[in-house]
Design a protein around this motif. Structure first.
Motif, PDB file in Angstrom:
ATOM      1  N   SER A   1     -33.309 143.463  25.628  1.00  0.00           N
ATOM      2  CA  SER A   1     -32.708 144.501  26.472  1.00  0.00           C
ATOM      3  C   SER A   1     -31.942 143.865  27.631  1.00  0.00           C
ATOM      4  N   GLU A   2     -32.312 142.641  27.986  1.00  0.00           N
ATOM      5  CA  GLU A   2     -31.626 141.908  29.050  1.00  0.00           C
ATOM      6  C   GLU A   2     -30.642 140.877  28.506  1.00  0.00           C
ATOM      7  N   MET A   3     -30.985 140.235  27.400  1.00  0.00           N
ATOM      8  CA  MET A   3     -30.261 139.032  26.980  1.00  0.00           C
ATOM      9  C   MET A   3     -29.360 139.198  25.757  1.00  0.00           C
ATOM     10  N   LYS A   4     -29.345 140.357  25.127  1.00  0.00           N
ATOM     11  CA  LYS A   4     -28.596 140.456  23.873  1.00  0.00           C
ATOM     12  C   LYS A   4     -27.105 140.220  24.056  1.00  0.00           C
ATOM     13  N   GLU A   5     -26.557 140.522  25.226  1.00  0.00           N
ATOM     14  CA  GLU A   5     -25.133 140.283  25.464  1.00  0.00           C
ATOM     15  C   GLU A   5     -24.856 138.828  25.825  1.00  0.00           C
ATOM     16  N   ALA A   6     -25.862 138.138  26.348  1.00  0.00           N
ATOM     17  CA  ALA A   6     -25.669 136.762  26.800  1.00  0.00           C
ATOM     18  C   ALA A   6     -25.896 135.741  25.691  1.00  0.00           C
TER      19      ALA A   6
END
Length: 388
Positions: free
Chosen positions: A311-316
């Motif tokens: 939820s925090e890291m999927k874009e990074a």
């Protein structure tokens, strides 16, 4: 052993502890020049009362009251270069404070704050065995030792994911490698092979099955290191001790607030942090459980942590990193297992043991977990797909 000046504590907060990779028996030490804690606190302009705090056994930790700070003695047997250690912590926390403030958050609560000594230094040195630092205490938080609830694992995933997301554009070249080759699995395998060949404790013949398992699984164990060397997996800021007790949670809401225990913050792969968090958090049994029937990997735990983390890291994360998330859990478990086996073959010279064959029990435990994770990799891949 728990008197005012001679204590082994497990960390800054109740849950602040070091990972098994550095749980080495280092003994206890006293202040050679007999400085009191009060005199040390004066070096930070803190003339206050203090008491021992936490239950860690690498660094010695005290809670300083009115207002509350954390005084911690750095274990220089493990962290031999306090300057590099504190450079890493100060650089990372300063970067985090700017990011948190820019997003409208509370830097005093959402990351650690290093309190400088009166001379402007990052720590105060009494002698080579007594090096002290101070942090501001994060109020109204709690630590969780060994929770397996889906809610807590989800929040732990959010906490570690948010930590890495904020540091995604940190100039990683500024960080020192405070423990060299900490997660260089191929070098861990070479160390195991050397231990087998040297057979210092005369134990190799009695653990042929464990040796065979370790060597049979070596073929895939270079996946992350090789990916980093080839540039397919980015080098990031990594925490390297992502157990649930290295996050502070809000006392009332239970939400993740602050990642602590930054001593092993170094350049590495996000896969190390994800995998190590679930090596412990995803196991149904303790790391040294001898009844292997109890040792299994819980897919539900993986699903909860992965959902929070992504939820925090999927874009990074890159596609290559996301694809290797299931393997990372198996990798970190395997690496820990071969380290336990290596130490057993060498005569138990690194990890602290509490019984005969303790390191062998740990190795068998981790290898059983590796086998179970292997059987469930398709389920873990599906959980990642859903979380993304």
């Amino acid at each position: 052993m728990e008197n005012s000046e001679k204590i082994s504590s497990r960390g800054i907060w109740a849950g602040w502890r070091r990972t098994a990779q550095v749980q080495k028996e280092t003994g206890y030490y006293t202040m050679k020049n007999e400085m009191t804690r009060s005199e040390i606190l004066q070096q930070f302009d803190l003339i206050l009362d203090s008491e021992s705090y936490g239950n860690g056994h690498i660094n010695d930790t005290y809670l300083v009251t009115m207002p509350r700070y954390i005084l911690q003695r750095i274990n220089t047997s493990i962290f031999t270069n306090p300057d590099e250690l504190m450079d890493n912590i100060e650089n990372v926390t300063a970067f985090l404070r700017e990011k948190i403030a820019a997003a409208g958050g509370d830097p005093d609560r959402e990351t650690l704050m290093v309190v400088p000594a009166k001379d402007g230094g990052k720590y105060f040195k009494v002698d080579d065995d007594n090096v002290y630092r101070v942090y501001r205490f994060v109020e109204n938080t709690k630590s969780i030792e060994n929770s397996k609830t889906a809610e807590d694992l989800y929040e732990a995933g959010v906490g570690f994911g948010h930590f890495q997301k904020l540091l995604a554009d940190f100039p990683v070249e500024k960080l020192h490698e405070t423990i060299r080759d900490f997660h260089h699995t191929p070098k861990r395998i070479e160390a195991l092979k050397a231990a087998i060949s040297e057979n210092k404790a005369g134990r190799a013949d009695s653990v042929k099955a464990e040796i065979a398992f370790a060597l049979e699984n070596a073929a895939w164990a270079d996946a992350v290191v090789k990916g980093m060397e080839e540039g397919r997996i980015p080098v990031r800021v990594t925490h390297n001790d992502t157990k649930i007790n290295n996050i502070l949670f809000d006392q009332e809401s239970g939400k993740a607030v602050c990642v602590i225990d930054l001593d092993t913050v170094m350049p590495g792969s996000a896969l190390y942090d994800f995998g190590d968090a679930l090596r412990i958090g995803g196991s149904a049994a303790a790391e040294d459980e001898v009844d292997l029937e109890k040792v299994r990997f819980e897919v539900e735990a993986f699903e909860a942590f992965a959902k929070g983390y992504l939820s925090e890291m999927k874009e990074a994360l890159t596609e290559a990193e996301i694809a290797l998330l299931p393997l990372s859990v198996k990798l970190m478990t395997y690496e820990c297992g071969i380290r336990f086996l290596t130490d057993y073959l060498n005569g138990d010279t690194y990890f602290k043991i509490h019984r005969e064959q303790h390191n062998l029990d740990r190795a068998r435990n981790q290898f059983k977990l590796v086998a179970d994770i292997t059987d469930k990799e398709a389920l873990l891949a599906e959980a990642v797909k859903k979380a993304v």
